[in-house]
Design a protein around this motif. Sequence first.
Motif, PDB file in Angstrom:
ATOM      1  N   ILE A 287     -11.921  15.376  24.511  1.00 46.34           N
ATOM      2  CA  ILE A 287     -11.814  16.261  23.348  1.00 46.34           C
ATOM      3  C   ILE A 287     -12.781  15.803  22.260  1.00 46.34           C
ATOM      4  O   ILE A 287     -12.743  14.651  21.837  1.00 46.34           O
ATOM      5  CB  ILE A 287     -10.365  16.287  22.815  1.00 46.34           C
ATOM      6  CG1 ILE A 287      -9.427  16.820  23.890  1.00 46.34           C
ATOM      7  CG2 ILE A 287     -10.273  17.126  21.554  1.00 46.34           C
ATOM      8  CD1 ILE A 287      -7.976  16.748  23.538  1.00 46.34           C
ATOM      9  N   HIS A 288     -13.627  16.687  21.842  1.00 47.93           N
ATOM     10  CA  HIS A 288     -14.633  16.437  20.799  1.00 47.93           C
ATOM     11  C   HIS A 288     -15.571  15.288  21.179  1.00 47.93           C
ATOM     12  O   HIS A 288     -16.144  14.644  20.305  1.00 47.93           O
ATOM     13  CB  HIS A 288     -13.978  16.152  19.442  1.00 47.93           C
ATOM     14  CG  HIS A 288     -13.052  17.232  18.990  1.00 47.93           C
ATOM     15  ND1 HIS A 288     -13.429  18.535  18.859  1.00 47.93           N
ATOM     16  CD2 HIS A 288     -11.741  17.195  18.620  1.00 47.93           C
ATOM     17  CE1 HIS A 288     -12.408  19.263  18.444  1.00 47.93           C
ATOM     18  NE2 HIS A 288     -11.372  18.484  18.299  1.00 47.93           N
TER      19      HIS A 288
ATOM     20  N   ALA B  58      -5.141  18.956  18.742  1.00 42.92           N
ATOM     21  CA  ALA B  58      -6.462  18.428  18.385  1.00 42.92           C
ATOM     22  C   ALA B  58      -7.462  19.553  18.174  1.00 42.92           C
ATOM     23  O   ALA B  58      -8.285  19.500  17.254  1.00 42.92           O
ATOM     24  CB  ALA B  58      -6.952  17.460  19.452  1.00 42.92           C
ATOM     25  N   GLU B  59      -7.417  20.570  19.008  1.00 44.47           N
ATOM     26  CA  GLU B  59      -8.365  21.677  18.881  1.00 44.47           C
ATOM     27  C   GLU B  59      -8.013  22.595  17.718  1.00 44.47           C
ATOM     28  O   GLU B  59      -8.893  23.033  16.990  1.00 44.47           O
ATOM     29  CB  GLU B  59      -8.455  22.435  20.199  1.00 44.47           C
ATOM     30  CG  GLU B  59      -9.141  21.601  21.276  1.00 44.47           C
ATOM     31  CD  GLU B  59      -9.170  22.257  22.644  1.00 44.47           C
ATOM     32  OE1 GLU B  59      -8.528  23.320  22.823  1.00 44.47           O
ATOM     33  OE2 GLU B  59      -9.825  21.697  23.544  1.00 44.47           O
ATOM     34  N   ASP B  60      -6.722  22.867  17.514  1.00 42.17           N
ATOM     35  CA  ASP B  60      -6.317  23.727  16.397  1.00 42.17           C
ATOM     36  C   ASP B  60      -6.623  23.084  15.057  1.00 42.17           C
ATOM     37  O   ASP B  60      -7.051  23.746  14.115  1.00 42.17           O
ATOM     38  CB  ASP B  60      -4.826  24.058  16.472  1.00 42.17           C
ATOM     39  CG  ASP B  60      -4.492  24.991  17.630  1.00 42.17           C
ATOM     40  OD1 ASP B  60      -5.429  25.564  18.236  1.00 42.17           O
ATOM     41  OD2 ASP B  60      -3.297  25.148  17.934  1.00 42.17           O
TER      42      ASP B  60
ATOM     43  N   ASN C 111      -8.805  20.628  14.721  1.00 42.83           N
ATOM     44  CA  ASN C 111     -10.197  20.168  14.780  1.00 42.83           C
ATOM     45  C   ASN C 111     -10.311  18.686  14.406  1.00 42.83           C
ATOM     46  O   ASN C 111     -11.131  18.300  13.578  1.00 42.83           O
ATOM     47  CB  ASN C 111     -11.090  21.027  13.879  1.00 42.83           C
ATOM     48  CG  ASN C 111     -12.544  20.909  14.261  1.00 42.83           C
ATOM     49  OD1 ASN C 111     -12.877  20.656  15.417  1.00 42.83           O
ATOM     50  ND2 ASN C 111     -13.417  21.078  13.301  1.00 42.83           N
TER      51      ASN C 111
ATOM     52  N   GLY D 130     -10.406  14.565  15.952  1.00 47.31           N
ATOM     53  CA  GLY D 130     -10.681  13.743  17.117  1.00 47.31           C
ATOM     54  C   GLY D 130      -9.905  12.446  17.132  1.00 47.31           C
ATOM     55  O   GLY D 130      -9.874  11.752  18.135  1.00 47.31           O
TER      56      GLY D 130
ATOM     57  N   THR E 216      -3.762  18.490  23.289  1.00 47.52           N
ATOM     58  CA  THR E 216      -5.065  19.163  23.307  1.00 47.52           C
ATOM     59  C   THR E 216      -5.052  20.336  22.334  1.00 47.52           C
ATOM     60  O   THR E 216      -5.986  20.518  21.548  1.00 47.52           O
ATOM     61  CB  THR E 216      -5.414  19.640  24.731  1.00 47.52           C
ATOM     62  OG1 THR E 216      -5.468  18.504  25.593  1.00 47.52           O
ATOM     63  CG2 THR E 216      -6.739  20.366  24.754  1.00 47.52           C
ATOM     64  N   ALA E 217      -3.988  21.113  22.367  1.00 43.82           N
ATOM     65  CA  ALA E 217      -3.874  22.249  21.450  1.00 43.82           C
ATOM     66  C   ALA E 217      -3.862  21.779  19.997  1.00 43.82           C
ATOM     67  O   ALA E 217      -4.533  22.368  19.142  1.00 43.82           O
ATOM     68  CB  ALA E 217      -2.612  23.045  21.769  1.00 43.82           C
TER      69      ALA E 217
END
Length: 182
Positions: free
Chosen positions: A149-150, A109-111, A113, A115, A106-107
């Motif tokens: 996520i996204h 994918a979010e860092d 950005n 998907g 998750t970190a």
Amino acid sequence: VGVAESRQQAYDLYAESAEYFYGRCLHIDPRFSNPPGYTSENTMRAGVQGQVAQAANQGAASSNAGETRPPQYATKFATLARQMDDIIDRGYVIIGSPDEVVDQLTAVAEDLNVGHLMLLLQFGNMGKQLAKYNTRLFAETVMPRLKHIHSEWEDKWWPQPMGRTERAAPASFHPVVQAAAE
């Protein structure tokens, strides 16, 4: 990515495979880094060198301290992490329990950005049974928890099936029996 019941179990299960992959599989022999026909005459005249060739030549020029192998067998990757603790610390491999792997991915994918993550669930010299275990555990316990996520984004890049009218019809198959030679 290596998933197990606990972080310690994941470490124990995947350390050999990760160390094998990062210690033995990531090298480029300079002889294969610039095959004939892949570089234009203008590029050669300008002295432009591709990234693969640069990596291979850098590896050939460097050698490990105390190593008895000739320099042409040294690799650029000799300075990279080759022990499991370093491999994990540098983020090359994500291991742990399902909860830990979900948090780490998750970190990432979010860092970053992103998907769509392309993951290696079989790496190095990992055996078939361990790869199946890792893949099954990932698919059952990690992947479903990452789908959010996204999820608010329209995914223009995920493959979609063609409409029925756009699909090619398969050719009809008529088996032919060949006559036996007399």
